[in-house]
Design a protein around this motif. Structure first.
Motif, PDB file in Angstrom:
ATOM      1  N   GLY A 127      -3.554   4.692  -8.439  1.00 17.35           N
ATOM      2  CA  GLY A 127      -2.270   4.293  -8.986  1.00 17.35           C
ATOM      3  C   GLY A 127      -2.354   3.804 -10.430  1.00 17.35           C
ATOM      4  N   LEU A 128      -1.274   3.163 -10.882  1.00 16.93           N
ATOM      5  CA  LEU A 128      -1.185   2.703 -12.268  1.00 16.93           C
ATOM      6  C   LEU A 128      -1.816   1.338 -12.473  1.00 16.93           C
ATOM      7  CD1 LEU A 128       2.484   3.756 -13.175  1.00 16.93           C
ATOM      8  CD2 LEU A 128       0.365   5.057 -13.440  1.00 16.93           C
ATOM      9  N   GLY A 129      -2.116   0.626 -11.411  1.00 16.93           N
ATOM     10  CA  GLY A 129      -2.729  -0.687 -11.561  1.00 16.93           C
ATOM     11  C   GLY A 129      -1.758  -1.668 -12.203  1.00 16.93           C
ATOM     12  N   ASN A 130      -2.205  -2.338 -13.252  1.00 14.23           N
ATOM     13  CA  ASN A 130      -1.385  -3.329 -13.945  1.00 14.23           C
ATOM     14  C   ASN A 130      -0.495  -2.712 -15.024  1.00 14.23           C
ATOM     15  OD1 ASN A 130      -2.524  -5.435 -12.443  1.00 14.23           O
ATOM     16  ND2 ASN A 130      -4.279  -5.575 -13.854  1.00 14.23           N
ATOM     17  N   LEU A 131      -0.555  -1.418 -15.174  1.00 14.66           N
ATOM     18  CA  LEU A 131       0.232  -0.751 -16.215  1.00 14.66           C
ATOM     19  C   LEU A 131       1.695  -0.666 -15.805  1.00 14.66           C
ATOM     20  CD1 LEU A 131      -2.181   2.207 -17.078  1.00 14.66           C
ATOM     21  CD2 LEU A 131      -1.809   0.128 -18.429  1.00 14.66           C
ATOM     22  N   PRO A 137       5.221   1.443 -15.814  1.00 14.66           N
ATOM     23  CA  PRO A 137       5.463   2.890 -15.732  1.00 14.66           C
ATOM     24  C   PRO A 137       5.688   3.555 -17.086  1.00 14.66           C
ATOM     25  CG  PRO A 137       6.653   1.765 -13.992  1.00 14.66           C
ATOM     26  CD  PRO A 137       6.057   0.688 -14.853  1.00 14.66           C
ATOM     27  N   GLU A 138       6.357   2.841 -18.025  1.00 11.71           N
ATOM     28  CA  GLU A 138       6.652   3.479 -19.314  1.00 11.71           C
ATOM     29  C   GLU A 138       5.429   3.557 -20.213  1.00 11.71           C
ATOM     30  OE1 GLU A 138       9.410   5.016 -20.462  1.00 11.71           O
ATOM     31  OE2 GLU A 138      10.060   4.822 -18.388  1.00 11.71           O
ATOM     32  N   VAL A 148       2.530   4.763 -19.563  1.00 11.09           N
ATOM     33  CA  VAL A 148       1.787   6.017 -19.430  1.00 11.09           C
ATOM     34  C   VAL A 148       2.427   7.143 -20.232  1.00 11.09           C
ATOM     35  CG1 VAL A 148       0.927   5.350 -17.178  1.00 11.09           C
ATOM     36  CG2 VAL A 148       3.038   6.672 -17.341  1.00 11.09           C
ATOM     37  N   PHE A 149       3.685   6.947 -20.678  1.00  6.78           N
ATOM     38  CA  PHE A 149       4.351   7.990 -21.468  1.00  6.78           C
ATOM     39  C   PHE A 149       4.193   7.767 -22.970  1.00  6.78           C
ATOM     40  CE2 PHE A 149       6.681   8.005 -17.423  1.00  6.78           C
ATOM     41  CZ  PHE A 149       6.621   9.356 -17.109  1.00  6.78           C
ATOM     42  N   ALA A 150       3.471   6.725 -23.347  1.00  4.46           N
ATOM     43  CA  ALA A 150       3.262   6.462 -24.767  1.00  4.46           C
ATOM     44  C   ALA A 150       2.312   7.504 -25.347  1.00  4.46           C
ATOM     45  CB  ALA A 150       2.698   5.061 -24.976  1.00  4.46           C
ATOM     46  N   GLU A 151       2.559   7.844 -26.623  1.00  2.49           N
ATOM     47  CA  GLU A 151       1.707   8.822 -27.292  1.00  2.49           C
ATOM     48  C   GLU A 151       0.300   8.254 -27.430  1.00  2.49           C
ATOM     49  OE1 GLU A 151       3.464   9.881 -30.972  1.00  2.49           O
ATOM     50  OE2 GLU A 151       5.440  10.197 -30.110  1.00  2.49           O
ATOM     51  N   GLY A 152      -0.687   9.052 -27.056  1.00  8.52           N
ATOM     52  CA  GLY A 152      -2.073   8.642 -27.180  1.00  8.52           C
ATOM     53  C   GLY A 152      -2.618   7.916 -25.975  1.00  8.52           C
ATOM     54  N   PHE A 153      -1.768   7.608 -24.967  1.00 10.93           N
ATOM     55  CA  PHE A 153      -2.251   6.896 -23.791  1.00 10.93           C
ATOM     56  C   PHE A 153      -3.040   7.839 -22.886  1.00 10.93           C
ATOM     57  CE2 PHE A 153      -1.865   5.788 -19.319  1.00 10.93           C
ATOM     58  CZ  PHE A 153      -2.331   4.485 -19.312  1.00 10.93           C
ATOM     59  N   THR A 154      -4.186   7.377 -22.410  1.00 11.62           N
ATOM     60  CA  THR A 154      -4.977   8.160 -21.466  1.00 11.62           C
ATOM     61  C   THR A 154      -5.890   7.225 -20.693  1.00 11.62           C
ATOM     62  OG1 THR A 154      -6.575   9.949 -21.197  1.00 11.62           O
ATOM     63  CG2 THR A 154      -6.777   8.623 -23.186  1.00 11.62           C
ATOM     64  N   THR A 155      -6.146   7.585 -19.439  1.00 11.83           N
ATOM     65  CA  THR A 155      -7.117   6.841 -18.630  1.00 11.83           C
ATOM     66  C   THR A 155      -8.332   7.687 -18.330  1.00 11.83           C
ATOM     67  OG1 THR A 155      -6.008   7.544 -16.591  1.00 11.83           O
ATOM     68  CG2 THR A 155      -5.307   5.449 -17.558  1.00 11.83           C
ATOM     69  N   VAL A 182       8.273   7.918 -13.293  1.00  6.06           N
ATOM     70  CA  VAL A 182       7.368   7.493 -12.230  1.00  6.06           C
ATOM     71  C   VAL A 182       8.209   7.062 -11.031  1.00  6.06           C
ATOM     72  CG1 VAL A 182       5.587   5.855 -11.556  1.00  6.06           C
ATOM     73  CG2 VAL A 182       5.629   6.749 -13.892  1.00  6.06           C
ATOM     74  N   LEU A 183       7.995   7.726  -9.875  1.00  4.37           N
ATOM     75  CA  LEU A 183       8.704   7.328  -8.653  1.00  4.37           C
ATOM     76  C   LEU A 183       8.013   6.154  -7.966  1.00  4.37           C
ATOM     77  CD1 LEU A 183       9.769  10.689  -6.940  1.00  4.37           C
ATOM     78  CD2 LEU A 183      11.188   9.084  -8.209  1.00  4.37           C
ATOM     79  N   GLU A 184       6.689   6.226  -7.867  1.00  9.51           N
ATOM     80  CA  GLU A 184       5.912   5.168  -7.221  1.00  9.51           C
ATOM     81  C   GLU A 184       4.694   4.871  -8.091  1.00  9.51           C
ATOM     82  OE1 GLU A 184       6.657   3.421  -4.626  1.00  9.51           O
ATOM     83  OE2 GLU A 184       8.432   4.561  -3.959  1.00  9.51           O
ATOM     84  N   PRO A 185       4.408   3.598  -8.356  1.00  8.97           N
ATOM     85  CA  PRO A 185       3.227   3.297  -9.183  1.00  8.97           C
ATOM     86  C   PRO A 185       1.914   3.442  -8.435  1.00  8.97           C
ATOM     87  CG  PRO A 185       4.306   1.268  -8.507  1.00  8.97           C
ATOM     88  CD  PRO A 185       5.175   2.394  -8.014  1.00  8.97           C
ATOM     89  N   GLY A 186       1.945   3.483  -7.075  1.00 12.07           N
ATOM     90  CA  GLY A 186       0.712   3.609  -6.306  1.00 12.07           C
ATOM     91  C   GLY A 186       0.001   2.272  -6.152  1.00 12.07           C
ATOM     92  N   ARG A 187      -1.164   2.332  -5.453  1.00 11.79           N
ATOM     93  CA  ARG A 187      -1.924   1.107  -5.231  1.00 11.79           C
ATOM     94  C   ARG A 187      -3.411   1.430  -5.201  1.00 11.79           C
ATOM     95  NH1 ARG A 187       0.222   2.246  -0.042  1.00 11.79           N
ATOM     96  NH2 ARG A 187      -1.403   2.576   1.551  1.00 11.79           N
ATOM     97  N   GLN A 188      -4.192   0.381  -5.294  1.00 16.80           N
ATOM     98  CA  GLN A 188      -5.640   0.532  -5.287  1.00 16.80           C
ATOM     99  C   GLN A 188      -6.095   1.088  -3.941  1.00 16.80           C
ATOM    100  OE1 GLN A 188      -7.594  -0.080  -7.886  1.00 16.80           O
ATOM    101  NE2 GLN A 188      -9.493   0.464  -6.813  1.00 16.80           N
ATOM    102  N   GLY A 189      -6.932   2.102  -3.964  1.00 19.11           N
ATOM    103  CA  GLY A 189      -7.422   2.736  -2.758  1.00 19.11           C
ATOM    104  C   GLY A 189      -6.553   3.878  -2.274  1.00 19.11           C
ATOM    105  N   GLY A 190      -5.406   4.091  -2.899  1.00 20.47           N
ATOM    106  CA  GLY A 190      -4.527   5.190  -2.573  1.00 20.47           C
ATOM    107  C   GLY A 190      -3.449   4.816  -1.579  1.00 20.47           C
ATOM    108  N   PRO A 191      -2.393   5.606  -1.472  1.00 17.96           N
ATOM    109  CA  PRO A 191      -2.142   6.742  -2.372  1.00 17.96           C
ATOM    110  C   PRO A 191      -1.816   6.295  -3.795  1.00 17.96           C
ATOM    111  CG  PRO A 191      -0.242   6.348  -0.988  1.00 17.96           C
ATOM    112  CD  PRO A 191      -1.306   5.407  -0.500  1.00 17.96           C
TER     113      PRO A 191
END
Length: 560
Positions: free
Chosen positions: A477-481, A483-484, A486-493, A524-533
């Motif tokens: 998932g996105l963790g502490n991020l 949702p918006e 991840v749409f920033a220019e230059g953002f990557t994990t 983003v519909l769901e940010p997710g969680r650690q360990g999935g989904p």
């Protein structure tokens, strides 16, 4: 000769001419003033002498005599003594007294006594006063003539008095008065020379030492280059204002011409401003997303003879290259999948040939039936039969091969329903490919043991040919991020690109701008969680699907 030197010489000539003309005019005016003052002084003195009762009486007595006394008598007479006394006291050049016929009764040169005056006395003898500037026997002079009236009479004229001051004395007065004029003119000339030199230096600094012909050529070349190239060019002057903003820059950024505006407040992407901060140095080009385009931006500091001219920002469009890269990547992926399954197809043919050669026709028929049910080429994607469009089947199947190579299972969600066919493969490839790639990378980096990516696709005839895409994964998932973010220019994990040469940090920003340009959205519909989904992304891309294939549907219904 350089233009700045010509300008300097012209300015010096103009200054010198103005100073000389001003000096001459001023000197002439002073000379005229001194002359007028001398004439007025001579007139006053002549009036004084002519009004003296003794002078009037003596002139009348001489005028009554028959003939004129000889010079010896006149030189010893009272008129000569009175005239010389006045001349000595006032510094006049001459004080001359005549009778009513113009014969001299008093004169500085006694040898000329009794002779007729050298200048016309008729005006004074006619009863009028006159100031003159004449050249007589004693030289040029400025003087006056006044009639002498008989005693106790204001109408009877018995002679005239002529007084004059030497022009040489006027010149001496002018010389004493002209000294401050000359000093003033010299100071003005010096100031003009100094101002001309300063103006020349400023002109050279403003024109960077270029000649007018060079500036003209430079302007023509600049216009031709700036308007003739497809690259965007933005010039920022040293004082922080936009000096150049060509049409290509306006087109690529999707904003109007900003020439003349302050760079700090201009409506341009923040990354461009970061590249041109005062402490910034020339750096490698970076990719940004602006105006629905992928741009390569570079900034260079401009110098001329150690003078800071500001910054030059170059913008190059890589949108089509990015889209073509996606398409080629999809084709390459499908080609790799086809090559990987070529052996399976060959084995199937060998199996059929062996069964037929052994006379096992029924078994060969059953084997062909099973192949017809599953297809000769089987992609490692679950529920691929839910996709009726051949392009989507091939593209998703190719992505499943790529995902399988990375240990991720790609499956089609049960809510998938696509009855139409893709009308704009380019945008579908960009959006769907980016979302699947990001999901696969998230699944690979996730902590779940079962790595999977699920894709649901839905088209609707009554929704303007829109394709709705939902992509989820087994990542963390996105963790502490937010949702918006991840749409920033230059953002990557991603620590490493999924494919060699693939850029990072532009995918989500690009697909969102692409969808919004068509009137859709990516969120983003769901940010997710650690360990999935993991996170679930949804994209709506209008205008990329055509109507359902009704012919094929009715055909299937009739066969059932």
């Amino acid at each position: 000769m350089r233009f700045s030197t010509q300008t300097l010489l012209l300015q010096l000539g103009v200054v010198l001419l103005v100073v000389m003309l001003s000096g001459v005019v001023h000197a002439w005016l002073v000379y005229q003033r001194i002359g007028s003052e001398a004439e007025n002084q001579a007139l006053t003195l002549a009036r004084t002498v002519a009004a003296d009762p003794t002078v009037r009486t003596d002139v009348q007595e001489i005028s009554r005599e028959v003939g004129t006394p000889p010079p010896a008598v006149l030189s010893a007479g009272p008129l000569q003594a009175a005239a010389e006394s006045v001349r000595a006291r006032t510094g006049a050049l001459f004080v001359v007294i005549t009778d009513e016929t113009g014969l001299r009764l008093a004169h500085p040169d006694t040898a000329r006594l009794g002779e007729r005056v050298s200048t016309d006395p008729s005006v004074a003898l006619g009863g009028a006063e006159i100031t003159t500037r004449n050249t007589g026997t004693l030289g040029p002079s400025a003087g006056a003539k006044v009639p002498v009236y008989a005693p106790a009479s204001s109408t009877t004229i018995v002679g005239e008095v002529s007084v004059g001051y030497s022009v040489e004395s006027l010149t001496k007065s002018l010389a004493s008065d002209i000294t401050p004029i000359a000093l003033t003119a010299g100071g003005a000339l010096l100031a003009g020379v100094l101002a001309s030199f300063l103006l020349r230096r400023r002109l050279q600094r403003l024109t960077l030492g270029l000649e007018p012909e060079e500036i003209s050529t430079l302007v023509h070349d600049q216009v031709a280059v700036l308007q003739g190239v497809d690259d965007g060019v933005i010039g920022i002057s040293a004082d922080g204002r936009i000096s150049v903003f060509n049409a290509a820059a306006s087109r690529l950024l999707g904003i109007p011409d900003l020439t003349g505006q302050a760079w700090s407040g201009a409506a341009v992407p923040g990354q461009l401003k970061t590249m041109t901060k005062p402490a910034a140095q020339d750096a490698d080009a970076v990719e940004i997303v602006a105006g629905g385009r992928v741009l390569v931006a570079s900034a260079r500091k401009a110098w001329h003879r150690r003078e800071d001219l500001g910054w030059v920002v170059m913008l190059r469009d890589r949108t089509e290259l990015q889209q073509l890269t996606r398409q080629l990547d999809a084709v390459g992926t499908m080609s790799a999948a086809l090559r990987a399954q070529r052996h399976e197809f060959a084995n199937q043919l060998h199996t059929i040939a062996g069964l037929m050669s052994m006379g096992q026709a029924r078994q060969a028929e059953e084997y062909l039936a099973r192949i017809s049910a599953t297809g000769p080429l089987k992609f490692p994607v679950e529920q691929a039969e839910l996709l009726q469009d051949a392009y989507l089947q091939a593209f998703v199947g190719a992505k499943s091969v790529e995902a399988s190579e990375r240990g991720v299972a790609l499956r089609i969600g049960p809510e998938t329903l696509v009855r139409g066919h893709v009308a704009d493969p380019q945008d579908v490839t960009t959006v769907l490919g980016n979302l699947i790639d990001n999901a696969v990378s998230a699944a690979v980096d996730g902590s779940a043991a079962d790595r999977w990516v699920e894709v649901e696709l839905l088209d609707a005839d009554d929704d303007g040919g829109a394709l709705h895409i939902v992509v989820g994964d087994s990542g963390d998932g996105l963790g502490n991020l937010q949702p918006e973010e991840v749409f920033a220019e230059g953002f990557t994990t991603a620590a490493h690109p999924a494919r060699p040469g693939a850029g990072q940090g532009l995918g989500l920003a690009l697909v969102r701008q692409l969808a919004r340009r068509r009137g859709g959205e990516v969120r983003v519909l769901e940010p997710g969680r650690q360990g999935g989904p993991g996170a679930v992304f949804m994209a709506t891309v209008p205008g990329v699907m055509s109507g359902a294939k009704t012919g094929e549907t009715s055909g299937k219904d009739s066969s059932g």
